[in-house]
Design a protein around this motif. Structure first.
Motif, PDB file in Angstrom:
ATOM      1  N   ILE A   1       0.834  -1.202   0.000  1.00  0.00           N
ATOM      2  CA  ILE A   1       0.000   0.000   0.000  1.00  0.00           C
ATOM      3  C   ILE A   1       0.872   1.257   0.000  1.00  0.00           C
ATOM      4  O   ILE A   1       0.512   2.274  -0.593  1.00  0.00           O
ATOM      5  N   LEU A   2       2.033   1.185   0.622  1.00  0.00           N
ATOM      6  CA  LEU A   2       2.951   2.328   0.607  1.00  0.00           C
ATOM      7  C   LEU A   2       3.433   2.612  -0.813  1.00  0.00           C
ATOM      8  O   LEU A   2       3.382   3.751  -1.280  1.00  0.00           O
ATOM      9  N   ARG A   3       3.878   1.576  -1.503  1.00  0.00           N
ATOM     10  CA  ARG A   3       4.360   1.772  -2.883  1.00  0.00           C
ATOM     11  C   ARG A   3       3.241   2.258  -3.798  1.00  0.00           C
ATOM     12  O   ARG A   3       3.409   3.198  -4.569  1.00  0.00           O
ATOM     13  N   SER A   4       2.121   1.602  -3.706  1.00  0.00           N
ATOM     14  CA  SER A   4       1.009   1.922  -4.601  1.00  0.00           C
ATOM     15  C   SER A   4       0.423   3.305  -4.290  1.00  0.00           C
ATOM     16  O   SER A   4       0.171   4.098  -5.197  1.00  0.00           O
ATOM     17  N   GLY A   5       0.214   3.585  -3.031  1.00  0.00           N
ATOM     18  CA  GLY A   5      -0.429   4.846  -2.636  1.00  0.00           C
ATOM     19  C   GLY A   5       0.419   6.074  -2.851  1.00  0.00           C
ATOM     20  O   GLY A   5      -0.092   7.130  -3.222  1.00  0.00           O
ATOM     21  N   THR A   6       1.713   5.963  -2.634  1.00  0.00           N
ATOM     22  CA  THR A   6       2.568   7.130  -2.814  1.00  0.00           C
ATOM     23  C   THR A   6       2.934   7.366  -4.273  1.00  0.00           C
ATOM     24  O   THR A   6       3.313   8.468  -4.645  1.00  0.00           O
ATOM     25  N   SER A   7       2.793   6.351  -5.108  1.00  0.00           N
ATOM     26  CA  SER A   7       3.132   6.542  -6.517  1.00  0.00           C
ATOM     27  C   SER A   7       2.026   7.262  -7.293  1.00  0.00           C
ATOM     28  O   SER A   7       2.266   7.770  -8.389  1.00  0.00           O
ATOM     29  N   ILE A   8       0.835   7.338  -6.714  1.00  0.00           N
ATOM     30  CA  ILE A   8      -0.265   8.022  -7.400  1.00  0.00           C
ATOM     31  C   ILE A   8       0.106   9.476  -7.670  1.00  0.00           C
ATOM     32  O   ILE A   8      -0.046   9.979  -8.784  1.00  0.00           O
ATOM     33  N   GLY A   9       0.609  10.162  -6.653  1.00  0.00           N
ATOM     34  CA  GLY A   9       0.994  11.567  -6.819  1.00  0.00           C
ATOM     35  C   GLY A   9       2.084  11.754  -7.855  1.00  0.00           C
ATOM     36  O   GLY A   9       2.043  12.689  -8.658  1.00  0.00           O
ATOM     37  N   ALA A  10       3.051  10.849  -7.857  1.00  0.00           N
ATOM     38  CA  ALA A  10       4.123  10.935  -8.848  1.00  0.00           C
ATOM     39  C   ALA A  10       3.562  10.758 -10.255  1.00  0.00           C
ATOM     40  O   ALA A  10       3.936  11.489 -11.185  1.00  0.00           O
ATOM     41  N   ASN A  11       2.649   9.824 -10.404  1.00  0.00           N
ATOM     42  CA  ASN A  11       2.040   9.596 -11.726  1.00  0.00           C
ATOM     43  C   ASN A  11       1.223  10.802 -12.167  1.00  0.00           C
ATOM     44  O   ASN A  11       1.232  11.164 -13.342  1.00  0.00           O
ATOM     45  N   ILE A  12       0.524  11.440 -11.235  1.00  0.00           N
ATOM     46  CA  ILE A  12      -0.255  12.635 -11.572  1.00  0.00           C
ATOM     47  C   ILE A  12       0.674  13.758 -12.028  1.00  0.00           C
ATOM     48  O   ILE A  12       0.405  14.431 -13.030  1.00  0.00           O
TER      49      ILE A  12
ATOM     50  N   LYS B   1      -0.318   7.981 -19.035  1.00  0.00           N
ATOM     51  CA  LYS B   1       0.048   8.332 -17.660  1.00  0.00           C
ATOM     52  C   LYS B   1      -1.181   8.460 -16.771  1.00  0.00           C
ATOM     53  O   LYS B   1      -1.150   8.116 -15.601  1.00  0.00           O
ATOM     54  N   ASN B   2      -2.282   8.946 -17.322  1.00  0.00           N
ATOM     55  CA  ASN B   2      -3.535   8.985 -16.558  1.00  0.00           C
ATOM     56  C   ASN B   2      -3.980   7.573 -16.207  1.00  0.00           C
ATOM     57  O   ASN B   2      -4.462   7.321 -15.100  1.00  0.00           O
ATOM     58  N   GLY B   3      -3.830   6.665 -17.146  1.00  0.00           N
ATOM     59  CA  GLY B   3      -4.173   5.270 -16.886  1.00  0.00           C
ATOM     60  C   GLY B   3      -3.346   4.686 -15.765  1.00  0.00           C
ATOM     61  O   GLY B   3      -3.851   3.891 -14.956  1.00  0.00           O
ATOM     62  N   ASP B   4      -2.071   5.094 -15.672  1.00  0.00           N
ATOM     63  CA  ASP B   4      -1.195   4.594 -14.610  1.00  0.00           C
ATOM     64  C   ASP B   4      -1.729   4.962 -13.231  1.00  0.00           C
ATOM     65  O   ASP B   4      -1.796   4.122 -12.340  1.00  0.00           O
ATOM     66  N   PHE B   5      -2.091   6.237 -13.040  1.00  0.00           N
ATOM     67  CA  PHE B   5      -2.534   6.598 -11.686  1.00  0.00           C
ATOM     68  C   PHE B   5      -3.928   6.066 -11.387  1.00  0.00           C
ATOM     69  O   PHE B   5      -4.252   5.781 -10.235  1.00  0.00           O
ATOM     70  N   ILE B   6      -4.731   5.854 -12.405  1.00  0.00           N
ATOM     71  CA  ILE B   6      -6.034   5.229 -12.177  1.00  0.00           C
ATOM     72  C   ILE B   6      -5.843   3.780 -11.729  1.00  0.00           C
ATOM     73  O   ILE B   6      -6.505   3.301 -10.806  1.00  0.00           O
ATOM     74  N   GLN B   7      -4.895   3.081 -12.363  1.00  0.00           N
ATOM     75  CA  GLN B   7      -4.601   1.702 -11.958  1.00  0.00           C
ATOM     76  C   GLN B   7      -4.099   1.652 -10.524  1.00  0.00           C
ATOM     77  O   GLN B   7      -4.482   0.766  -9.753  1.00  0.00           O
ATOM     78  N   ARG B   8      -3.245   2.590 -10.143  1.00  0.00           N
ATOM     79  CA  ARG B   8      -2.735   2.624  -8.756  1.00  0.00           C
ATOM     80  C   ARG B   8      -3.876   2.861  -7.773  1.00  0.00           C
ATOM     81  O   ARG B   8      -3.912   2.267  -6.698  1.00  0.00           O
TER      82      ARG B   8
END
Length: 90
Positions: A32-43, A58-65
């Motif tokens: 959850i740490l990896r997935s949750g903190t990567s959302i902001g980076a992807n945005i 890139k939008n698809g990436d943060f939606i997947q996260r």
């Protein structure tokens, strides 16, 4: 606006990860740490897209996260609920 929300979300995820680690739930904490903190980076990366296709990817990436986080939290809740039910049966 969305960058600020994703940063606030990341801070909450970090706190949740600490709580999970304290409860010896290391696998969930790390995922959850990896997935949750990567959302902001992807945005943030979304705004730096080179093309419309890159922007969409890139939008698809943060939606997947985001979806992954929903699944992780739901799995953890269900697992906790199941363990509590098993304890009552013992």
């Amino acid at each position: 606006m969305i960058e600020e929300k994703s940063f606030a979300f990341a801070l909450k995820i970090i706190e949740l990860s600490k709580i999970l680690q304290d409860k010896k739930e290391f696998v969930f904490a790390n995922q959850i740490l990896r997935s949750g903190t990567s959302i902001g980076a992807n945005i943030c990366e979304t705004g730096a897209g080179q093309s419309k296709k890159d922007f969409i990817a890139k939008n698809g990436d943060f939606i997947q996260r985001s979806k992954r986080n929903q699944i992780l939290v739901a799995t953890f809740k269900r697992r906790k609920h199941t363990r509590n039910r098993l304890k009552r049966l013992s």
